[in-house]
Design a protein around this motif. Sequence first.
Motif, mmCIF file in Angstrom:
data_model
loop_
_atom_site.group_PDB
_atom_site.id
_atom_site.type_symbol
_atom_site.label_atom_id
_atom_site.label_comp_id
_atom_site.label_asym_id
_atom_site.label_seq_id
_atom_site.Cartn_x
_atom_site.Cartn_y
_atom_site.Cartn_z
ATOM 1 N N PRO A 133 -3.801 98.445 0.408
ATOM 2 C CA PRO A 133 -2.945 99.404 0.955
ATOM 3 C C PRO A 133 -3.607 101.381 1.082
ATOM 4 O O PRO A 133 -2.987 102.353 0.021
ATOM 5 C CB PRO A 133 -1.629 98.831 -0.212
ATOM 6 N N ARG B 235 -0.425 102.191 7.840
ATOM 7 C CA ARG B 235 0.812 101.308 7.654
ATOM 8 C C ARG B 235 0.575 99.761 7.498
ATOM 9 O O ARG B 235 0.923 99.506 6.878
ATOM 10 C CB ARG B 235 1.968 102.068 9.069
ATOM 11 N N LEU B 236 0.343 99.477 8.852
ATOM 12 C CA LEU B 236 -0.443 98.014 9.430
ATOM 13 C C LEU B 236 -0.951 97.524 8.079
ATOM 14 O O LEU B 236 -0.351 96.217 7.511
ATOM 15 C CB LEU B 236 -1.159 98.369 10.449
ATOM 16 N N THR C 206 -1.493 98.414 4.885
ATOM 17 C CA THR C 206 -0.024 98.710 3.449
ATOM 18 C C THR C 206 1.005 97.381 3.895
ATOM 19 O O THR C 206 0.925 97.009 2.583
ATOM 20 C CB THR C 206 1.030 99.843 3.532
ATOM 21 N N ASP C 207 1.271 97.327 4.682
ATOM 22 C CA ASP C 207 2.092 96.208 5.047
ATOM 23 C C ASP C 207 1.544 95.086 4.765
ATOM 24 O O ASP C 207 1.983 94.503 4.408
ATOM 25 C CB ASP C 207 2.824 96.528 6.706
ATOM 26 N N LEU C 208 0.744 94.610 5.802
ATOM 27 C CA LEU C 208 -0.154 93.033 5.662
ATOM 28 C C LEU C 208 -0.545 93.337 3.753
ATOM 29 O O LEU C 208 0.203 91.995 2.909
ATOM 30 C CB LEU C 208 -1.792 93.097 5.821
ATOM 31 N N ASN D 190 0.962 95.032 0.860
ATOM 32 C CA ASN D 190 2.306 94.315 0.333
ATOM 33 C C ASN D 190 2.761 92.386 0.428
ATOM 34 O O ASN D 190 3.754 92.424 -0.551
ATOM 35 C CB ASN D 190 3.598 95.303 0.850
ATOM 36 N N VAL D 191 2.737 91.959 1.520
ATOM 37 C CA VAL D 191 2.900 91.135 1.233
ATOM 38 C C VAL D 191 2.372 89.903 0.582
ATOM 39 O O VAL D 191 2.042 88.114 0.829
ATOM 40 C CB VAL D 191 3.024 90.521 3.397
ATOM 41 N N SER E 15 0.825 99.071 -3.611
ATOM 42 C CA SER E 15 0.548 100.736 -2.306
ATOM 43 C C SER E 15 1.820 102.010 -3.016
ATOM 44 O O SER E 15 1.613 103.081 -2.790
ATOM 45 C CB SER E 15 1.292 100.474 -0.966
ATOM 46 N N THR F 96 4.119 101.058 -2.708
ATOM 47 C CA THR F 96 5.660 101.917 -1.949
ATOM 48 C C THR F 96 6.760 99.720 -2.318
ATOM 49 O O THR F 96 7.877 100.267 -1.573
ATOM 50 C CB THR F 96 5.612 101.974 -0.286
ATOM 51 N N MET F 97 6.586 99.265 -3.061
ATOM 52 C CA MET F 97 7.132 98.049 -3.364
ATOM 53 C C MET F 97 7.425 98.128 -4.554
ATOM 54 O O MET F 97 6.997 98.923 -5.308
ATOM 55 C CB MET F 97 5.268 97.007 -3.482
ATOM 56 N N GLU G 176 10.621 93.469 -4.950
ATOM 57 C CA GLU G 176 10.559 92.931 -4.207
ATOM 58 C C GLU G 176 8.853 92.053 -4.258
ATOM 59 O O GLU G 176 8.661 90.964 -3.251
ATOM 60 C CB GLU G 176 9.736 93.964 -3.049
#
Length: 277
Positions: A216, A220-221, A223-225, A227-228, A245, A247-248, A252
Amino acid sequence: MTAAQLPQPLGLRGAAPMRTRARFGDLYAAEWIKLWSLRSTSLTLGAAVALALYFAGSNSAGGTMLATGPSGPIDPNHAAFDGPSWIPSMIGVAMIGALALVGEHASGLIRTTLVAIPERRRLVVAKAGVLASVTAATALVAAVGGLLLAFATTPGDLHGRSLTDPASLDAIGASVAVLPVCALTGMALGALLRHAAATGFAVCAVLGFGPLLIRPDGNRLATDLANVMPYYAWGRLTSAGRGSSGTMTAGEACLILAAWALASIVVTAVVLDRRDV
């Protein structure tokens, strides 16, 4: 030939005994025996605990895990739950989950098992229960042992920190959750691939290379990957955002770990139910 010696009609013959449904406790016990019959199980679990203890002691004694910059106090939580130090343990328990299924396909034991227990979905649930309980116990030993060792070897003042602090308890709970998630992920990959080498590579890619390559870092991409991934969800819960990141949220992160576990069980059940063995 007398009437008594004549073959009886099919309807008059003794009915075959009804097949009773296997109890879940029996399925669990059978899967428990099969798991511990593999020599690699005890060796891998022992190595996972040993690595966690080694890295916890090494990080705390070396003074490299500072809580608030180079002049701040050392946080034992950061030493005991340093992210990269736990990746080998995550990969190890995932390989146990993978071999629990891949090994049965390779040896042909899966055919015998399914003849005895045709209810494949209940069999998957029992196997998942055994993997989760064994790896959760392993994680508890590794987390508590590593944290105690970090407290014992951390130089300087601990500022009142203890094993019963909320942050420490959260980190222990997250670690007890993440290793079963990794084991179930390995089981799902083993069900999909059914080949030891391919499954081993997939486990390393998902749980090892993935977190190291996808970070992260502001994109954006990416970070989203990130975070999962279970690794970053665990990192968010163990050390208040260290390695994540930011942001989690904690909620979540818990949902991500639960989703990986549930998805792994569903994938394994569906694949085993629909594929021939």
